[in-house]
Design a protein around this motif. Sequence first.
Motif, PDB file in Angstrom:
ATOM      1  N   MET A 114       7.734  -4.696  -6.786  1.00  0.00           N
ATOM      2  CA  MET A 114       7.348  -6.116  -6.736  1.00  0.00           C
ATOM      3  C   MET A 114       5.673  -6.243  -6.486  1.00  0.00           C
ATOM      4  N   ALA A 115       5.591  -5.587  -5.397  1.00  0.00           N
ATOM      5  CA  ALA A 115       3.945  -5.587  -4.689  1.00  0.00           C
ATOM      6  C   ALA A 115       3.098  -5.364  -5.988  1.00  0.00           C
ATOM      7  N   GLU A 117       3.087  -5.447  -9.203  1.00  0.00           N
ATOM      8  CA  GLU A 117       3.309  -6.495 -10.182  1.00  0.00           C
ATOM      9  C   GLU A 117       2.769  -7.953  -9.642  1.00  0.00           C
ATOM     10  N   ARG A 118       2.712  -8.379  -8.340  1.00  0.00           N
ATOM     11  CA  ARG A 118       2.558  -9.757  -7.787  1.00  0.00           C
ATOM     12  C   ARG A 118       1.122  -9.757  -6.837  1.00  0.00           C
ATOM     13  N   ALA A 119       0.910  -8.479  -6.087  1.00  0.00           N
ATOM     14  CA  ALA A 119       0.155  -8.614  -5.068  1.00  0.00           C
ATOM     15  C   ALA A 119      -1.313  -9.312  -5.526  1.00  0.00           C
ATOM     16  N   THR A 120      -1.567 -10.405  -4.583  1.00  0.00           N
ATOM     17  CA  THR A 120      -3.140 -11.054  -4.798  1.00  0.00           C
ATOM     18  C   THR A 120      -4.292 -10.216  -4.203  1.00  0.00           C
ATOM     19  N   ASP A 123      -3.515 -10.165  -0.677  1.00  0.00           N
ATOM     20  CA  ASP A 123      -2.476  -9.088  -0.246  1.00  0.00           C
ATOM     21  C   ASP A 123      -3.270  -7.734  -0.122  1.00  0.00           C
ATOM     22  N   ALA A 158       3.640  -8.871   0.213  1.00  0.00           N
ATOM     23  CA  ALA A 158       3.025  -8.799  -1.079  1.00  0.00           C
ATOM     24  C   ALA A 158       3.964  -8.921  -2.387  1.00  0.00           C
ATOM     25  N   CYS A 159       5.236  -8.698  -2.071  1.00  0.00           N
ATOM     26  CA  CYS A 159       6.142  -9.192  -3.012  1.00  0.00           C
ATOM     27  C   CYS A 159       6.318 -10.452  -3.657  1.00  0.00           C
ATOM     28  N   HIS A 160       5.731 -11.464  -2.538  1.00  0.00           N
ATOM     29  CA  HIS A 160       5.864 -12.966  -2.739  1.00  0.00           C
ATOM     30  C   HIS A 160       7.432 -13.388  -3.003  1.00  0.00           C
ATOM     31  N   ASN A 161       8.490 -12.536  -2.350  1.00  0.00           N
ATOM     32  CA  ASN A 161       9.683 -13.163  -2.059  1.00  0.00           C
ATOM     33  C   ASN A 161       9.874 -13.549  -0.892  1.00  0.00           C
ATOM     34  N   ARG A 206      -1.962  -1.768 -10.278  1.00  0.00           N
ATOM     35  CA  ARG A 206      -0.699  -2.515 -11.019  1.00  0.00           C
ATOM     36  C   ARG A 206       0.309  -1.443 -11.734  1.00  0.00           C
TER      37      ARG A 206
END
Length: 250
Positions: A114-115, A117-120, A123, A158-161, A206
């Motif tokens: 997930m990190a 795929e979603r890390a900013t 992050d 960084a998963c933003h969950n 990514r």
Amino acid sequence: MAQIKNVHGNTLDRLGVAIMSGRYAPGAAMPPEPLLGEELGVSRTVVREAVKSLVAKGLVSTGPKVGTRVLPAEQWNWFDPDVVAWQSTVGLTREFLRDLQELRRVVEPAAVRMAAERATPEDIAEIEAAYQGMRRAVEEGGDYVTHDLLFHQGLLRACHNRMLQQMSKALAALLRTSFEVSTSRKNGARLSLPLHRAVLDAVIARNAGKAEKAVLVLIDAAGEDIEQVLASRRRLPKLDAPARLLRVGA
């Protein structure tokens, strides 16, 4: 646990360690509050507050007719930093470390996917800073474990969950246990550093699949470190002390 504690904190620690060492066995009744207070040299009020904390951590239950009874270890809150530190004081068991490794294998690979795929960018910068702190500790000496912990917590954030972000706080003491054991092995940190780099590079690229495989390699390497340290019968680190500092070349 390394900081100076008040009377409540010290009393709680003493009772927690007494329970985990088996002095008060699961199912057994603990002494009444007045007797515990006399034994520990504290007031009944202090004992009562400490027992309330033990209840909250799942170590004991209380009742008007049954008193305070120790609960089975399966009911203890193993995500509580105090519980983990008490286990460290009593002695890190093979079973405890095995459970920790299995937990990491379940949680971290999915989280790192997930990190990736979603890390900013923020992050990534945070995780990169943690990695650089690890690198400096290896090359110049210093606190490797704290930066290692920041690296893994950064990946979970960084998963933003929201649930995984909360879990990063709960996992902190458990992860520190693994990192302390791994770095107690000669060259453990130096050998682990490129494995961390591979995880971070995959997240930056990514590439979720590559990131997942890289973190599994990292976790399994930590497991091998733990097995070797256990086999050597070397004294395991205590978590009620500051993180172990690396010396140059360690």
